[in-house]
Scaffold this active site. Structure first.
Site, PDB file in Angstrom:
ATOM      1  N   LYS A  21     -13.179   5.941  -0.403  1.00  0.00           N
ATOM      2  CA  LYS A  21     -12.572   6.045  -1.734  1.00  0.00           C
ATOM      3  C   LYS A  21     -13.561   5.626  -2.823  1.00  0.00           C
ATOM      4  CE  LYS A  21      -9.136   3.365  -0.502  1.00  0.00           C
ATOM      5  NZ  LYS A  21      -9.395   3.216   0.936  1.00  0.00           N
ATOM      6  N   GLY A  45     -12.900  -3.232  -0.031  1.00  0.00           N
ATOM      7  CA  GLY A  45     -14.356  -3.203  -0.018  1.00  0.00           C
ATOM      8  C   GLY A  45     -14.811  -1.807  -0.356  1.00  0.00           C
ATOM      9  N   HIS A  46     -15.294  -1.615  -1.569  1.00  0.00           N
ATOM     10  CA  HIS A  46     -15.726  -0.281  -1.968  1.00  0.00           C
ATOM     11  C   HIS A  46     -17.242  -0.249  -2.064  1.00  0.00           C
ATOM     12  CE1 HIS A  46     -11.516   0.638  -3.796  1.00  0.00           C
ATOM     13  NE2 HIS A  46     -11.566   0.751  -2.493  1.00  0.00           N
TER      14      HIS A  46
HETATM   15  P1  IMP Z   1      -5.347  -8.327   4.698  1.00  0.00           P
HETATM   16  O1  IMP Z   1      -5.131  -7.245   3.697  1.00  0.00           O
HETATM   17  O2  IMP Z   1      -6.595  -9.122   4.471  1.00  0.00           O
HETATM   18  O3  IMP Z   1      -4.130  -9.199   4.879  1.00  0.00           O
HETATM   19  O4  IMP Z   1      -5.577  -7.651   6.129  1.00  0.00           O
HETATM   20  C1  IMP Z   1      -4.539  -6.933   6.816  1.00  0.00           C
HETATM   21  C2  IMP Z   1      -5.106  -5.745   7.564  1.00  0.00           C
HETATM   22  O5  IMP Z   1      -5.571  -4.777   6.610  1.00  0.00           O
HETATM   23  C3  IMP Z   1      -6.313  -6.081   8.434  1.00  0.00           C
HETATM   24  O6  IMP Z   1      -6.308  -5.230   9.568  1.00  0.00           O
HETATM   25  C4  IMP Z   1      -7.496  -5.736   7.565  1.00  0.00           C
HETATM   26  O7  IMP Z   1      -8.650  -5.449   8.306  1.00  0.00           O
HETATM   27  C5  IMP Z   1      -6.954  -4.500   6.852  1.00  0.00           C
HETATM   28  N1  IMP Z   1      -7.578  -4.271   5.542  1.00  0.00           N
HETATM   29  C6  IMP Z   1      -7.329  -4.905   4.377  1.00  0.00           C
HETATM   30  N2  IMP Z   1      -8.073  -4.402   3.384  1.00  0.00           N
HETATM   31  C7  IMP Z   1      -8.788  -3.399   3.934  1.00  0.00           C
HETATM   32  C8  IMP Z   1      -9.728  -2.466   3.397  1.00  0.00           C
HETATM   33  O8  IMP Z   1     -10.037  -2.438   2.203  1.00  0.00           O
HETATM   34  N3  IMP Z   1     -10.250  -1.578   4.278  1.00  0.00           N
HETATM   35  C9  IMP Z   1      -9.899  -1.552   5.599  1.00  0.00           C
HETATM   36  N4  IMP Z   1      -9.014  -2.400   6.133  1.00  0.00           N
HETATM   37  C10 IMP Z   1      -8.467  -3.318   5.306  1.00  0.00           C
END
Ligand code: IMP
Length: 436
Positions: A21, A45-46
């Site tokens: 994205k 993370g972009h």
């Molecule tokens: P949280 O958003 O940190 O609570 O993580 C919950 C789940 O979403 C985990 O499996 C993370 O690895 C995944 N996740 C959160 N943000 C991203 C992202 O920007 N890219 C990919 N996975 C994400």
């Protein structure tokens, strides 16, 4: 479709995040004046590669790297001021001054150090279902506090110092007691220290804090073109994703309406972003995962390591059942298929077109994460291609096998393809206007 005539556009991921994205926003942004983040926080993370330089942004909207753009973090997002101010500073050190081009919502919730700690402690504790594999950015605990309505703190509260001091003292006492009761937690947080730290952040953020909802509506009335920059992916959506292995927010088009505060009719186009294969970081079901050498090959070629945590991403074949479910919900105007170049050189490519569960065959994406975990993917196999794709700028430049691969995905997701990513650089992209 024409890219200079898309109207206000939402960019939404149709897999488990990391679809590309950031790069897509970077490609489309010249057609827009405002780039708005509407949900999530520094878990995003972009990655953007511009002129050979790589920028990784977590809290800031990635469009803000462009001088003509105003970036907005709307009220559906959560803000970690340490990350936000750190990103602004590190961009400045690399010669990108975002100056007056950022606005953050005074309604957004704040992430505090105890949210990050709670996130980590909850992950370390052996809970039923095991770890979620979160990014440890405190996102889940922060949204939980927001929804509780007792423990959440909005940005606007920072500007009433006495009230903020009192509330934070109560909240920190509660958090310390909670963490001590549940986990091996021996270093209680100091409310006074956090108060001073956040009042300091507040002064640094003061020039950019405003009512973003009001500003957004004023700018739209004045003709500004808006790009809504989604974070995470549809399969990580709190309602539609692979619960409980999801993030804490809505990640789709609906979140634009609630998180940015606009009516549905204000969104004129949606670009559904997919990777040409599938990745997932963190725990949770992933039927087409390749755990052997092929998965490693895709990971190395695609640079599939988390932008936020550096974790190796799990890699697998494209899954039309999972992405098709997300496409049904988002009903995108077009697809952006990123990372097609990563698949060059593989003898054959598989695309999942259904699941087998025991004797049952289905092309429905199940609600139950355990059911999805047990699903055996049914594949259609296509020939691969050898050619290096990074120089392709038109569909016709692609090998026939790559075009057939795209055609299969487009047909299965019932959505035309508008963009194909053929490399990490900004210009390594095929833009398809009116079918060519
Ligand atoms: P949280 O958003 O940190 O609570 O993580 C919950 C789940 O979403 C985990 O499996 C993370 O690895 C995944 N996740 C959160 N943000 C991203 C992202 O920007 N890219 C990919 N996975 C994400």
């Amino acid at each position: 479709m024409r890219f200079d005539d898309m109207g206000n556009t939402c960019v939404v991921g149709l897999q488990w995040g990391d679809e590309g994205k950031g790069k897509l926003v970077d490609v489309l942004v010249r057609h827009f004046d405002l780039v708005v983040r509407f949900s999530g926080g520094a878990n995003a993370g972009h990655t953007i590669v511009a002129d050979g330089e790589t920028f990784a942004l977590h809290q800031l909207p990635s469009g803000v790297l462009h001088e003509h753009v105003t970036g907005m973090i709307a009220c559906g997002s959560v803000i970690d001021p340490a990350v936000l101010l750190g990103e602004i500073q590190s961009l400045r050190e690399r010669g990108v001054d975002i100056g007056d081009r950022l606005r953050i919502s005074h309604r957004a919730q704040l992430v505090f150090p105890y949210h990050r700690r709670q996130d980590m402690l909850a992950e370390q504790a052996a809970l039923p279902g095991g770890k979620l594999g979160t990014t440890a950015r405190g996102i889940g605990p922060c949204y939980a506090d927001k929804v509780s309505r007792r423990w959440g703190i909005r940005v606007c509260e920072l500007y009433h110092a006495q009230r903020f001091r009192e509330r934070l003292a109560t909240i920190v006492a509660h958090k310390n007691a909670y963490l001590v009761a549940l986990y091996d937690f021996r270093e209680p947080f100091d409310a006074l220290a956090i108060t001073e730290e956040y009042l300091n952040f507040a002064e640094q953020m003061r020039p950019v804090v405003c009512d973003t909802t009001l500003l957004l509506h004023e700018r739209m009335k004045a003709g500004a073109r808006v790009l809504f920059e989604g974070a995470q992916g549809s399969l990580l959506d709190i309602d539609h994703g692979t619960y409980p292995y999801v993030t804490s927010t809505s990640t789709g088009v609906g979140a634009v309406v609630s998180g940015a505060g606009v009516p549905p009719a204000a969104i004129h186009s949606t670009v559904g972003v997919i990777k040409a294969y599938t990745t997932r970081v963190g725990s949770g079901p992933f039927p087409t995962e390749l755990s052997g050498a092929l998965g490693d090959t895709i990971r190395e070629r695609g640079g599939e390591y988390g932008t936020t945590t550096g974790r190796p991403r799990r890699c697998g074949w494209f899954d039309t059942v999972a992405a098709g479910y997300a496409a049904m919900i988002a009903r995108p105007t077009c697809l952006a298929v990123m990372h097609l170049d990563t698949l060059s050189g593989l003898d054959e490519l598989k695309v999942c077109v259904g699941y087998r569960n025991g004797p049952a065959i289905s092309n429905h994406f199940p609600a139950d994460a355990y059911e999805l975990q047990a699903a055996q993917p049914l594949y259609e196999t296509l020939p691969g291609w050898d050619a290096e794709l990074s120089g392709c700028r038109r569909l016709a430049d692609l090998p026939a096998a790559a075009r057939d691969y795209l055609e299969l995905i487009s047909t299965r997701l019932a959505t035309p393809i508008g963009v194909v990513g053929v490399g990490p650089e900004r210009e390594q992209v095929i833009l398809i206007e009116n079918g060519a």
